[in-house]
Enzyme design. Structure first.
Site, PDB file in Angstrom:
ATOM      1  N   GLY A 165       2.989   2.430  11.249  1.00 49.23           N
ATOM      2  CA  GLY A 165       3.825   3.435  11.131  1.00 49.23           C
ATOM      3  C   GLY A 165       4.458   3.794  12.545  1.00 49.23           C
ATOM      4  CG  ASN A 220      -1.649   1.283   1.318  1.00 45.30           C
ATOM      5  OD1 ASN A 220      -1.824   2.031   0.261  1.00 45.30           O
ATOM      6  ND2 ASN A 220      -2.334   1.531   2.762  1.00 45.30           N
ATOM      7  CD1 TRP A 221       3.403   0.954  -3.018  1.00 48.38           C
ATOM      8  CD2 TRP A 221       3.473   2.467  -4.754  1.00 48.38           C
ATOM      9  NE1 TRP A 221       4.295   0.488  -4.018  1.00 48.38           N
ATOM     10  CE2 TRP A 221       4.093   1.040  -5.115  1.00 48.38           C
ATOM     11  CE3 TRP A 221       3.313   3.221  -5.844  1.00 48.38           C
ATOM     12  CZ2 TRP A 221       4.644   1.016  -6.352  1.00 48.38           C
ATOM     13  CZ3 TRP A 221       4.111   3.158  -7.218  1.00 48.38           C
ATOM     14  CH2 TRP A 221       4.581   2.043  -7.402  1.00 48.38           C
ATOM     15  CE  LYS A 222      -0.109   3.199   4.805  1.00 54.56           C
ATOM     16  NZ  LYS A 222       0.008   3.434   6.370  1.00 54.56           N
ATOM     17  CB  SER A 278       5.380  -2.083  12.095  1.00 48.92           C
ATOM     18  OG  SER A 278       4.788  -0.716  12.059  1.00 48.92           O
ATOM     19  CD  GLU A 332      -2.912   5.393   6.758  1.00 53.77           C
ATOM     20  OE1 GLU A 332      -2.052   5.197   7.363  1.00 53.77           O
ATOM     21  OE2 GLU A 332      -3.062   5.676   5.310  1.00 53.77           O
ATOM     22  N   GLY A 382       2.851  -1.026   4.175  1.00 52.37           N
ATOM     23  CA  GLY A 382       2.897   0.343   3.918  1.00 52.37           C
ATOM     24  C   GLY A 382       4.439   0.815   3.439  1.00 52.37           C
ATOM     25  N   GLY A 383       5.295   1.419   4.741  1.00 54.16           N
ATOM     26  CA  GLY A 383       6.345   1.840   4.296  1.00 54.16           C
ATOM     27  C   GLY A 383       7.376   1.008   3.667  1.00 54.16           C
ATOM     28  CG  HIS A 389      -5.733   1.735   5.201  1.00 50.87           C
ATOM     29  ND1 HIS A 389      -5.470   2.674   6.135  1.00 50.87           N
ATOM     30  CD2 HIS A 389      -4.675   1.001   4.891  1.00 50.87           C
ATOM     31  CE1 HIS A 389      -4.125   2.317   6.523  1.00 50.87           C
ATOM     32  NE2 HIS A 389      -3.680   1.138   5.894  1.00 50.87           N
ATOM     33  CD  GLU A 447      -5.609  -1.199   8.652  1.00 49.75           C
ATOM     34  OE1 GLU A 447      -4.518  -0.608   8.078  1.00 49.75           O
ATOM     35  OE2 GLU A 447      -6.765  -0.480   8.534  1.00 49.75           O
TER      36      GLU A 447
END
Length: 253
Positions: A174, A9-11, A214, A98, A235-236, A96, A168
């Protein structure tokens, strides 16, 4: 055997040129060294059509990070499920944390999004999970159950079988905090049990449930070794080819 998946997930990261470069690097790396799981990259809307032109979707599936809860019309700035599908994408992330938190997406809105995405033949990666306060209050089970009941347990068995669930823990996104493999396994097993209550054991056994909080190359092997964890929503660590491939390669261990 249920499908094992590592999804990125590049966000809201990377401009179009950088996104294309990363997708090409991933495409080349995984063509040279075939993964032993399904791989998906979910990118910002503006990247989809460009990346779809060269991505080998037999190796890497392409997805969006969201879609609208309306089919078409006067909704300035929105992107419909049909538009996502028309780019060549196969997947969409919905629910998600967010989106729920920052954009106030309710279970009702998400139910509409899931229906519209499925109508277009998109495969939905549906996110559920609890906040730190909810975890500390011991409410994680009721939170994830309510999120499933609110947005996807209305589906027929046939349509629910097309959903990938991503658990999640919001407190581990994050933050550098990760649920221990045992904590993650415990709630994944619970999620599978409530799917079994609703749709029967066979559907639950076939449902892919990803861990998203994470996850990195260092902890992926331990997480993926658990019987109810079928991969990760990353994610990251999906923003660098080597980091993402390190997680994908956990399925080779």
């Amino acid at each position: 055997m249920r499908k094992k998946i590592v999804a990125g997930n590049w966000k809201m990261n990377m401009n179009l040129q950088d996104g294309i470069a990363l997708a090409k690097e991933l495409n080349d790396a995984l063509k040279a060294d075939k993964p032993q799981c399904g791989v998906v990259i979910c990118t910002p809307f503006i990247h989809l059509a460009s990346i779809a032109q060269f991505l080998d979707q037999d190796i890497i599936g392409l997805g969006a990070e969201n879609c609208a809860d309306k089919e078409k019309g006067a909704f300035t700035g929105e992107v419909s499920a049909e538009m996502v599908k028309s780019t060549g994408a196969q997947y969409v992330i919905l629910g998600h944390s967010e989106r729920r938190e920052y954009y106030k997406e309710t279970p009702e809105i998400l139910r509409e999004k899931v229906l519209l995405a499925q109508k277009q033949g998109l495969k939905v990666i549906f996110c559920i999970g609890e906040s730190l306060a909810e975890r500390e209050a011991g409410k994680q089970n009721e939170v994830v159950k309510a999120e499933l009941e609110g947005s996807v347990f209305n589906l027929s068995e046939e349509d629910f079988r097309k959903i990938v669930i991503a658990y999640e823990p919001i407190w581990a996104i994050g933050t550098g905090k990760t649920a221990t493999a045992d904590q993650a396994e415990e709630i994944h097993a619970y999620i599978r049990s409530i799917i079994a209550e609703k749709y029967g054991q066979a559907v639950a056994d076939d449902c892919t449930i990803l861990y998203g909080g994470s996850c990195k190359a260092s902890n992926a092997p331990e997480l993926f070794a658990k019987p109810d964890i079928d991969g990760g929503l990353i994610g990251g660590a999906s923003l660098k080819c080597a980091d993402f491939k390190g997680i994908i390669d956990a399925w080779k261990k």
